[in-house]
Scaffold this motif. Structure first.
Motif, PDB file in Angstrom:
ATOM      1  N   VAL A   1      35.315  51.406  46.317  1.00  0.00           N
ATOM      2  CA  VAL A   1      34.232  52.105  45.847  1.00  0.00           C
ATOM      3  C   VAL A   1      33.178  51.074  45.602  1.00  0.00           C
ATOM      4  CG1 VAL A   1      32.804  53.339  43.922  1.00  0.00           C
ATOM      5  CG2 VAL A   1      35.200  54.153  44.610  1.00  0.00           C
ATOM      6  N   LEU A   2      33.258  50.044  45.070  1.00  0.00           N
ATOM      7  CA  LEU A   2      32.393  48.908  44.838  1.00  0.00           C
ATOM      8  C   LEU A   2      32.128  48.336  46.189  1.00  0.00           C
ATOM      9  CD1 LEU A   2      33.554  47.252  41.507  1.00  0.00           C
ATOM     10  CD2 LEU A   2      31.859  48.945  41.762  1.00  0.00           C
ATOM     11  N   ALA A   3      32.728  48.109  47.067  1.00  0.00           N
ATOM     12  CA  ALA A   3      32.571  47.550  48.396  1.00  0.00           C
ATOM     13  C   ALA A   3      31.581  48.635  49.142  1.00  0.00           C
ATOM     14  CB  ALA A   3      33.792  47.342  49.165  1.00  0.00           C
ATOM     15  N   GLY A   4      31.816  49.877  48.821  1.00  0.00           N
ATOM     16  CA  GLY A   4      31.011  50.918  49.748  1.00  0.00           C
ATOM     17  C   GLY A   4      29.478  50.761  48.965  1.00  0.00           C
ATOM     18  N   VAL A   5      29.469  50.722  47.722  1.00  0.00           N
ATOM     19  CA  VAL A   5      28.043  50.371  46.962  1.00  0.00           C
ATOM     20  C   VAL A   5      27.292  49.114  47.629  1.00  0.00           C
ATOM     21  CG1 VAL A   5      26.961  50.058  44.987  1.00  0.00           C
ATOM     22  CG2 VAL A   5      28.652  51.554  45.171  1.00  0.00           C
ATOM     23  N   ALA A   6      28.404  48.190  47.991  1.00  0.00           N
ATOM     24  CA  ALA A   6      27.769  46.939  48.457  1.00  0.00           C
ATOM     25  C   ALA A   6      27.141  46.894  49.759  1.00  0.00           C
ATOM     26  CB  ALA A   6      28.678  45.673  48.297  1.00  0.00           C
ATOM     27  N   VAL A   7      28.038  47.856  50.575  1.00  0.00           N
ATOM     28  CA  VAL A   7      27.586  48.070  51.921  1.00  0.00           C
ATOM     29  C   VAL A   7      26.213  48.823  52.021  1.00  0.00           C
ATOM     30  CG1 VAL A   7      28.070  49.384  54.247  1.00  0.00           C
ATOM     31  CG2 VAL A   7      29.824  47.792  53.076  1.00  0.00           C
ATOM     32  N   TRP A   8      26.250  49.752  51.118  1.00  0.00           N
ATOM     33  CA  TRP A   8      24.830  50.586  50.917  1.00  0.00           C
ATOM     34  C   TRP A   8      23.828  49.555  50.571  1.00  0.00           C
ATOM     35  CZ3 TRP A   8      24.713  54.827  46.493  1.00  0.00           C
ATOM     36  CH2 TRP A   8      23.243  55.679  46.755  1.00  0.00           C
TER      37      TRP A   8
ATOM     38  N   ARG B   1      42.675  49.089  44.192  1.00  0.00           N
ATOM     39  CA  ARG B   1      42.192  49.165  45.250  1.00  0.00           C
ATOM     40  C   ARG B   1      40.858  50.224  45.360  1.00  0.00           C
ATOM     41  NH1 ARG B   1      47.792  48.352  49.034  1.00  0.00           N
ATOM     42  NH2 ARG B   1      47.951  46.366  48.163  1.00  0.00           N
ATOM     43  N   VAL B   2      41.191  51.364  44.866  1.00  0.00           N
ATOM     44  CA  VAL B   2      40.307  52.398  44.779  1.00  0.00           C
ATOM     45  C   VAL B   2      39.014  51.820  44.333  1.00  0.00           C
ATOM     46  CG1 VAL B   2      39.539  54.598  43.559  1.00  0.00           C
ATOM     47  CG2 VAL B   2      41.794  54.493  44.675  1.00  0.00           C
ATOM     48  N   TYR B   3      38.950  51.016  43.192  1.00  0.00           N
ATOM     49  CA  TYR B   3      37.673  50.451  42.433  1.00  0.00           C
ATOM     50  C   TYR B   3      37.127  49.726  43.468  1.00  0.00           C
ATOM     51  CZ  TYR B   3      38.924  51.888  37.766  1.00  0.00           C
ATOM     52  OH  TYR B   3      39.025  52.590  36.690  1.00  0.00           O
ATOM     53  N   ILE B   4      37.822  48.771  44.199  1.00  0.00           N
ATOM     54  CA  ILE B   4      37.286  47.984  45.179  1.00  0.00           C
ATOM     55  C   ILE B   4      36.539  48.450  45.997  1.00  0.00           C
ATOM     56  CG2 ILE B   4      37.785  46.104  46.757  1.00  0.00           C
ATOM     57  CD1 ILE B   4      39.946  45.126  44.518  1.00  0.00           C
TER      58      ILE B   4
ATOM     59  N   ALA C   1      37.484  40.286  34.304  1.00  0.00           N
ATOM     60  CA  ALA C   1      37.906  41.636  34.621  1.00  0.00           C
ATOM     61  C   ALA C   1      38.163  41.859  36.143  1.00  0.00           C
ATOM     62  CB  ALA C   1      37.268  42.696  33.990  1.00  0.00           C
ATOM     63  N   VAL C   2      36.787  41.566  36.939  1.00  0.00           N
ATOM     64  CA  VAL C   2      36.734  41.570  38.238  1.00  0.00           C
ATOM     65  C   VAL C   2      38.008  40.867  38.810  1.00  0.00           C
ATOM     66  CG1 VAL C   2      35.489  41.269  40.155  1.00  0.00           C
ATOM     67  CG2 VAL C   2      34.309  42.029  38.132  1.00  0.00           C
ATOM     68  N   TRP C   3      38.090  39.741  38.554  1.00  0.00           N
ATOM     69  CA  TRP C   3      39.096  38.809  38.993  1.00  0.00           C
ATOM     70  C   TRP C   3      40.608  39.296  38.896  1.00  0.00           C
ATOM     71  CZ3 TRP C   3      39.980  35.791  42.916  1.00  0.00           C
ATOM     72  CH2 TRP C   3      41.421  34.660  42.741  1.00  0.00           C
ATOM     73  N   ARG C   4      40.843  39.903  37.667  1.00  0.00           N
ATOM     74  CA  ARG C   4      42.067  40.647  37.608  1.00  0.00           C
ATOM     75  C   ARG C   4      42.307  41.784  38.435  1.00  0.00           C
ATOM     76  NH1 ARG C   4      43.921  42.689  31.387  1.00  0.00           N
ATOM     77  NH2 ARG C   4      45.912  41.961  31.642  1.00  0.00           N
ATOM     78  N   THR C   5      41.122  42.331  38.655  1.00  0.00           N
ATOM     79  CA  THR C   5      41.140  43.529  39.334  1.00  0.00           C
ATOM     80  C   THR C   5      41.671  43.201  40.895  1.00  0.00           C
ATOM     81  OG1 THR C   5      39.753  44.840  38.131  1.00  0.00           O
ATOM     82  CG2 THR C   5      39.980  45.709  40.197  1.00  0.00           C
ATOM     83  N   LEU C   6      41.172  42.262  41.575  1.00  0.00           N
ATOM     84  CA  LEU C   6      41.251  41.655  42.547  1.00  0.00           C
ATOM     85  C   LEU C   6      42.767  41.344  42.898  1.00  0.00           C
ATOM     86  CD1 LEU C   6      37.944  39.554  43.247  1.00  0.00           C
ATOM     87  CD2 LEU C   6      38.817  41.915  44.587  1.00  0.00           C
TER      88      LEU C   6
ATOM     89  N   LEU D   1      53.760  49.988  37.283  1.00  0.00           N
ATOM     90  CA  LEU D   1      53.035  48.903  37.751  1.00  0.00           C
ATOM     91  C   LEU D   1      52.377  48.911  39.139  1.00  0.00           C
ATOM     92  CD1 LEU D   1      55.289  45.694  36.555  1.00  0.00           C
ATOM     93  CD2 LEU D   1      52.976  46.361  35.807  1.00  0.00           C
ATOM     94  N   PRO D   2      53.104  49.878  39.929  1.00  0.00           N
ATOM     95  CA  PRO D   2      52.600  50.100  41.208  1.00  0.00           C
ATOM     96  C   PRO D   2      51.124  50.926  41.231  1.00  0.00           C
ATOM     97  CG  PRO D   2      54.881  50.607  41.189  1.00  0.00           C
ATOM     98  CD  PRO D   2      54.591  50.295  39.852  1.00  0.00           C
ATOM     99  N   LYS D   3      50.717  51.505  40.007  1.00  0.00           N
ATOM    100  CA  LYS D   3      49.691  52.102  40.142  1.00  0.00           C
ATOM    101  C   LYS D   3      48.369  51.288  39.833  1.00  0.00           C
ATOM    102  CE  LYS D   3      51.340  56.384  37.388  1.00  0.00           C
ATOM    103  NZ  LYS D   3      51.303  56.932  36.183  1.00  0.00           N
TER     104      LYS D   3
END
Ligand code: FES
Length: 478
Positions: free
Chosen positions: A211-218, A206-209, A173-178, A198-200
Motif C-alpha cells: 500500500v505504501l509503495a502504491g502511494v509512493a508511486v502515486w 507485505r500488505v503494508y509495504i 517500526a518501518v525497519w521492523r516491518t521490512l 508468525l507467518p501472518k
C-alpha cells in the motif's frame, strides 16, 4: 547511578529471568470487589454506540482531509494537516486499542474491521501488536516481560522529549516491518507470539509495504508529496497525540508490582479529550476489568474508585506529576512516584468478583453431582463451582431451551485454555463467554475458541436440571 540500576528491558534478557524467579510472570493481580450483577451490566457491548463514535471519527478525518486539500498552497493547509494528522495517526490509537480488545462493538467482525484499519493508520502489524498487547496486560510494567514499557529507566530529558518526536521512533517500526516482510522475525516478537501465528506477520508486513509503495508511486506519478500527506505520512506527523495521551498511562510509576493501582494512572479529562482517547483516561479500571467497554468506564470508575488511588484532577495536573517523577528518575532510576493514598488491600483478596463460590453438596444418586439450585443463577450469568481440586464454570444462558440446543445451563472447565484465568469472572455475551484477562472468547454451545489469544477449545460437560437442582456427571460432552 550504578550498573545495578541499569535494567535489561529486552524480553530475552537477564531481567526476564529475574521476573520469572520472583514469581512476577503471569501472576495474579489485585482486583477490587464489585457486585457481579453490576459488572454484568457494565460489560454489555453496543454496536450503535461504537458505530456513532467511529463514524464521528471518520467524519472528522474526512472533514479535515477536505479542508487540507482545499487549502493546499496556503498557510491554512498547515493547520488543517495538523488536525488531520492527529485524527489519523493519533486518535487511531484508542480505536485500535478498544477494537483490539474486542469490546467496542458487539460484533466481532466490526471490531476486527476497525482494528485492521486503525492498525494500518498506526503502521502496527495487527498480529504483532495483538499479542504484544496481550503480554502487556498479562505482565504490565514487569521489566523483561512487558514489550510496551514506554519509559525504560534510567530516563533522561532527551529520551522523554524524543518520545514526542515520532520521526525518531517510527523509522524503527518501518525497519521492523521490512524485516518481517522478508521473514526475519526478531527475538522480542518471537517471545510473545505463538509459533503458528508468525507467518501472518510476513503477509501483514507485505500488505503494508504494497500500500505504501502504491502511494509512493502515486506521488511520483503526480510529481507531488500530497498523496503521502494523506496516506502514510500522517502516521508520523500525527503520532504526537498518541504520546500526549499515552504518557499518562504508566510513565514514572512502579515497575515489577502486581497491582495496577501502583503502576497505572487514572486521570480526569475533559469531554473532548475523552472522545479522542476513548475514555482510556480511566486506565486503571481498564487494566483491571478489560472486559468493560470504553463507554462504560466512567460508570465502572464510580463503582470501584474507593479502592483505587485518587485520580489526577486534570490532564495538566497529571502532566505536572509525571514530569516531576521523570525528573527525579533522571538522577535516581530507582525513584517511584509516591502513591500514599491507595487503600489497604489486606483482606480484599485477589479475586474481584463475588462469583458465588460453591462447595459441593455431594453426589446425588446415579453419580450426578449437585451444582446448586437452578433458580439462584440469573440468566446471562456465570458461577464458579469447585469440586475437589477441579474448578468449573456454570453458565445460565439467556433465552429459552428451544432456542439453545445445549440447554439453558452450560458447564465448562473453569479455567481459560489460554492463561488459566477463571472464566467465571468473565463476561457472558449471548452464547459466548469472554475471558476476563485478555478477552479471549469461547462458544458455549461447542467449546470452540472464537477469539485470540484463546486458541484451544474449552471442554464442556453434561449438565441438566433435576428437581430444581443443576446436576452433572462431570463427563465431557462428546
Ligand atoms: S487467560 Fe488469556 S484469553 Fe483467557
Amino acid at each position: 547511578m550504578t550498573v545495578a540500576d541499569v535494567r535489561d528491558y529486552s524480553l530475552a534478557g537477564v531481567d526476564s529471568r529475574f521476573a520469572t524467579e520472583r514469581g512476577l510472570v503471569e501472576a495474579e493481580w489485585f482486583r477490587p470487589p464489585i457486585d457481579p450483577e453490576r459488572l454484568r451490566e457494565l460489560q454489555v457491548r453496543s454496536n450503535a454506540r461504537a458505530a456513532r463514535d467511529v463514524l464521528a471519527w471518520f467524519g472528522l478525518i474526512g472533514l479535515f482531509g477536505y479542508l487540507a486539500w482545499a487549502a493546499l498552497g496556503t498557510w491554512w493547509a498547515f493547520g488543517a494537516f495538523f488536525v488531520y494528522g492527529a485524527l489519523y495517526g493519533g486518535v487511531a490509537d484508542s480505536r485500535w486499542h478498544e477494537c483490539g480488545h474486542g469490546t467496542a462493538f458487539a460484533s466481532k467482525r466490526l471490531n476486527d474491521i476497525v482494528y485492521y484499519i486503525a492498525s494500518f493508520m498506526l503502521l502496527r502489524q495487527p498480529t504483532l501488536w495483538r499479542w504484544s498487547h496481550v503480554r502487556h496486560h498479562t505482565d504490565t510494567i514487569i521489566v523483561g516481560r512487558d514489550p510496551e514499557i514506554g519509559f525504560p529507566r534510567p530516563s533522561s530529558l532527551s529520551k522523554v522529549l524524543g518520545v514526542y518526536l515520532p520521526v525518531l521512533i517510527l523509522p524503527k517500526a518501518v525497519w521492523r516491518t521490512l524485516q518481517h516482510a522478508v521473514g526475519r522475525i526478531d527475538a522480542d516478537a518471537r517471545d510473545f507470539i505463538p509459533e503458528d501465528e508468525l507467518p501472518k506477520l510476513k503477509w501483514e508486513s507485505r500488505v503494508y509495504i504494497a500500500v505504501l509503495a502504491g502511494v509512493a508511486v502515486w506521488c511520483v506519478a503526480v510529481g507531488s508529496i500530497v498523496p503521502a500527506l494523506f496516506i502514510g505520512l500522517p502516521t508520523f506527523y500525527g503520532a504526537w497525540l498518541v504520546v500526549f495521551f499515552g504518557i499518562l498511562q504508566h510513565a514514572g510509576l512502579r515497575e515489577d508490582v502486581l497491582d495496577h493501582r501502583y503502576n497505572t494512572r487514572t486521570v480526569y479529562m475533559n469531554p473532548v479529550f475523552r472522545f479522542l482517547y476513548n475514555n482510556m483516561n480511566y486506565h486503571v479500571e481498564h487494566h483491571i476489568f478489560p472486559t468493560v467497554p470504553y463507554y462504560a468506564l466512567p460508570a465502572l470508575h464510580q463503582e470501584v474508585k474507593g479502592f483505587l488511588a485518587p485520580a489526577d484532577r486534570s490532564t495538566f495536573s497529571a502532566y505536572r506529576r509525571v514530569f516531576a517523577t521523570l525528573r527525579c528518575q533522571w538522577r535516581n532510576p530507582g525513584y517511584d512516584e509516591p502513591r500514599p493514598d491507595i487503600p489497604e488491600a489486606e483482606g480484599m483478596g485477589r479475586s474481584f468478583v463475588d462469583t458465588g463460590f460453591v462447595t459441593w453438596a455431594g453426589e446425588c444418586h446415579d453419580g450426578l453431582v449437585d451444582l446448586g439450585a437452578a433458580e439462584t443463577l440469573a440468566p446471562g450469568s456465570v458461577r464458579r463451582v469447585d469440586h475437589g481440586k477441579d474448578t468449573y464454570a456454570l453458565y445460565r444462558l439467556d433465552g429459552d431451551a428451544a432456542e439453545n440446543p445445549a440447554g439453558v445451563f452450560v458447564l465448562s472447565d473453569g479455567l481459560c485454555t489460554h492463561g488459566k484465568a477463571h472464566l467465571a469472572e468473565g463476561a457472558v455475551l449471548d452464547c459466548v463467554v469472554e475471558c476476563p484477562k485478555h478477552n479471549g472468547c469461547f462458544d458455549l454451545l461447542t467449546g470452540e475458541a472464537l477469539r485470540a489469544p484463546a486458541k484451544e477449545p474449552l471442554t464442556l460437560y453434561d449438565v441438566k436440571v433435576h428437581n430444581g437442582r443443576v446436576v452433572s456427571r462431570l463427563t465431557p460432552r462428546s
